[in-house]
Design an enzyme around this catalytic site. Structure first.
Site, mmCIF file in Angstrom:
data_model
loop_
_atom_site.group_PDB
_atom_site.id
_atom_site.type_symbol
_atom_site.label_atom_id
_atom_site.label_comp_id
_atom_site.label_asym_id
_atom_site.label_seq_id
_atom_site.Cartn_x
_atom_site.Cartn_y
_atom_site.Cartn_z
ATOM 1 N N LYS A 156 -6.104 -3.104 -0.559
ATOM 2 C CA LYS A 156 -5.743 -2.222 0.562
ATOM 3 C C LYS A 156 -7.008 -1.733 1.245
ATOM 4 O O LYS A 156 -8.095 -1.719 0.623
ATOM 5 C CB LYS A 156 -4.919 -1.019 0.092
ATOM 6 C CG LYS A 156 -5.583 -0.102 -0.951
ATOM 7 C CD LYS A 156 -6.500 0.978 -0.402
ATOM 8 C CE LYS A 156 -7.124 1.836 -1.506
ATOM 9 N NZ LYS A 156 -8.310 2.556 -1.138
ATOM 10 N N PRO A 168 -13.239 -7.214 -5.225
ATOM 11 C CA PRO A 168 -14.343 -6.531 -5.908
ATOM 12 C C PRO A 168 -13.855 -5.235 -6.556
ATOM 13 O O PRO A 168 -13.004 -4.547 -5.987
ATOM 14 C CB PRO A 168 -15.330 -6.215 -4.781
ATOM 15 C CG PRO A 168 -14.931 -7.079 -3.640
ATOM 16 C CD PRO A 168 -13.485 -7.394 -3.793
ATOM 17 N N GLY A 206 -13.244 0.656 -3.480
ATOM 18 C CA GLY A 206 -12.469 1.378 -2.455
ATOM 19 C C GLY A 206 -11.372 0.520 -1.877
ATOM 20 O O GLY A 206 -10.765 0.860 -0.861
ATOM 21 N N LEU A 207 -11.106 -0.622 -2.542
ATOM 22 C CA LEU A 207 -10.086 -1.553 -2.046
ATOM 23 C C LEU A 207 -8.821 -1.529 -2.903
ATOM 24 O O LEU A 207 -7.892 -2.307 -2.684
ATOM 25 C CB LEU A 207 -10.660 -2.984 -2.020
ATOM 26 C CG LEU A 207 -11.808 -3.202 -1.039
ATOM 27 C CD1 LEU A 207 -12.429 -4.589 -1.226
ATOM 28 C CD2 LEU A 207 -11.317 -3.055 0.410
ATOM 29 N N SER A 249 -5.738 -0.755 -9.014
ATOM 30 C CA SER A 249 -4.416 -0.142 -8.817
ATOM 31 C C SER A 249 -3.387 -1.201 -8.433
ATOM 32 O O SER A 249 -2.239 -1.167 -8.895
ATOM 33 C CB SER A 249 -4.477 0.909 -7.708
ATOM 34 O OG SER A 249 -5.413 1.902 -8.025
ATOM 35 N N SER A 250 -3.795 -2.142 -7.599
ATOM 36 C CA SER A 250 -2.890 -3.201 -7.178
ATOM 37 C C SER A 250 -2.532 -4.105 -8.361
ATOM 38 O O SER A 250 -1.369 -4.504 -8.538
ATOM 39 C CB SER A 250 -3.545 -4.018 -6.055
ATOM 40 O OG SER A 250 -2.644 -4.940 -5.517
ATOM 41 N N ASP A 270 -3.501 5.882 -6.642
ATOM 42 C CA ASP A 270 -3.265 4.887 -5.582
ATOM 43 C C ASP A 270 -2.128 3.927 -5.912
ATOM 44 O O ASP A 270 -1.663 3.196 -5.042
ATOM 45 C CB ASP A 270 -4.519 4.013 -5.401
ATOM 46 C CG ASP A 270 -5.542 4.665 -4.494
ATOM 47 O OD1 ASP A 270 -5.227 5.719 -3.909
ATOM 48 O OD2 ASP A 270 -6.644 4.095 -4.377
HETATM 49 O O1 C5P Z 1 -5.946 8.869 -10.066
HETATM 50 P P1 C5P Z 1 -7.242 8.177 -10.284
HETATM 51 O O2 C5P Z 1 -7.447 7.746 -11.704
HETATM 52 O O3 C5P Z 1 -7.507 7.088 -9.318
HETATM 53 O O4 C5P Z 1 -8.342 9.278 -9.979
HETATM 54 C C1 C5P Z 1 -9.659 9.215 -10.417
HETATM 55 C C2 C5P Z 1 -10.306 10.578 -10.215
HETATM 56 O O5 C5P Z 1 -10.372 10.888 -8.817
HETATM 57 C C3 C5P Z 1 -9.484 11.723 -10.816
HETATM 58 O O6 C5P Z 1 -9.883 11.974 -12.130
HETATM 59 C C4 C5P Z 1 -9.819 12.887 -9.923
HETATM 60 O O7 C5P Z 1 -11.040 13.469 -10.300
HETATM 61 C C5 C5P Z 1 -10.053 12.240 -8.560
HETATM 62 N N1 C5P Z 1 -8.866 12.307 -7.680
HETATM 63 C C6 C5P Z 1 -8.566 13.511 -7.048
HETATM 64 N N2 C5P Z 1 -7.485 13.579 -6.214
HETATM 65 C C7 C5P Z 1 -6.715 12.488 -5.969
HETATM 66 C C8 C5P Z 1 -7.020 11.253 -6.585
HETATM 67 C C9 C5P Z 1 -8.118 11.205 -7.439
HETATM 68 O O8 C5P Z 1 -9.263 14.519 -7.242
HETATM 69 N N3 C5P Z 1 -5.675 12.580 -5.129
#
Ligand code: C5P
Length: 285
Positions: A9, A92, A96-97, A101-102, A134
């Site tokens: 994405k 990669p 940021g892509l 998650s996908s 994500d």
């Molecule tokens: O949810 P994910 O594992 O991708 O998030 C990684 C880190 O990014 C979380 O531990 C949090 O610190 C931060 N995060 C956040 N708010 C979000 C998504 C992620 O603060 N909406």
């Protein structure tokens, strides 16, 4: 055997709007799938195991969202069967892509089918949200407005497809996303109004390639990723119009109308010739 494509994405806009009680942040983002994708194969087996083309991904590592998704689904659904999962990685990682998650979303979907569970997207999306903020989007793409901490996903129709040239300079920054969120300052917080207006323009059929975009991580990403400013400069010098950041970076991209295939490819080739890792992709319809 089940085969699925897990698309990358890009965030066409990303506004972080505040911090929630649990420490996570609320956001308003417009997310779009692009043609770059990983491929996953799911075959029946007695236990859960996987093989991947990504040498940096260990089968049981915490960052292995495929294995975590498989175990989460098996535990939640009370399944005793296993699976042999093959992941052919092209997106990669930590770029940021949304590649991880996908892959996680595709794993939940693939195993739900392989194990005959056929869970509805809502349930898979809830499980996905437990793996990463994500993940829910990948059950509702290709185009969606994403709110909350990522779990509120409203699908939209992108009327005008586009081409994008992505440039992914590799960085190894442990806990990248967490650090980028922690680096946000009050001046980086936005109110979401820009993204709501952009979503309306998109649905009306305005050409996104010509519109200004916005990302709350812009300032902090260019501070945290050394040399990212040079990548942007290279892209501009090679003829990119506007250069945008995807997610919390470090991927940078520039957009072209779907008709501008020659221009997009020539930029992509120029960047590759200059030693940058570049991809020319289309929006997924
Ligand atoms: O949810 P994910 O594992 O991708 O998030 C990684 C880190 O990014 C979380 O531990 C949090 O610190 C931060 N995060 C956040 N708010 C979000 C998504 C992620 O603060 N909406």
């Amino acid at each position: 055997m089940i085969e699925l494509q897990a698309h990358a994405k890009i965030n066409l806009s990303l506004e972080v709007t505040g911090q929630l009680k649990d420490g996570y942040h609320s956001l308003v983002s417009l997310m779009q799938l692009v043609s770059l994708h990983d491929t996953l194969l799911f075959a029946p087996a007695g236990s859960i195991s996987m093989d991947t083309s990504d040498p940096l991904m260990t089968a049981e590592g915490d960052n292995n969202l495929v294995m975590r998704a498989a175990h989460l689904l098996r535990r939640t659904a009370g399944v005793h069967a296993g699976a042999y999962i093959t992941l052919h990685k092209r997106i990669p990682t930590a770029a940021g892509l949304g590649g991880g998650s996908s892959d996680a979303a595709a794993t939940l979907l693939g195993l739900s089918r392989l194990w005959g569970l056929d869970l509805p997207p809502d349930e898979l999306s809830k499980l996905g949200g437990m793996l990463g903020s994500d993940v829910p989007f990948f059950f509702r793409g290709p185009t969606a407005l994403v709110e909350g901490r990522g779990e509120q996903v409203t699908p939209l129709v992108l009327r005008e497809p586009f081409l994008a040239v992505l440039v992914c300079r590799p960085y190894s920054i442990p806990g990248k996303t967490k650090r980028l969120y922690a680096g946000l300052r009050p001046q980086d917080m936005l109110d979401g109004a820009f993204t709501y207006a952009l979503a309306e323009k998109l649905v009306r059929g305005e050409d996104i390639a010509t519109l200004p975009l916005r990302n709350s991580f812009e300032r902090t990403a260019f501070e945290l990723f050394p040399g990212l400013g040079d990548v942007r400069r290279c892209m501009l010098e090679a003829g990119a119009g506007n250069v945008h950041l995807s997610g919390s970076g470090p991927t940078l991209y520039t957009l072209f109308p779907a008709t501008a295939v020659d221009r997009a490819y020539s930029l992509h080739e120029k960047l590759q010739a200059g030693g940058l890792r570049s991809y020319c992709v289309t929006s997924v319809a």
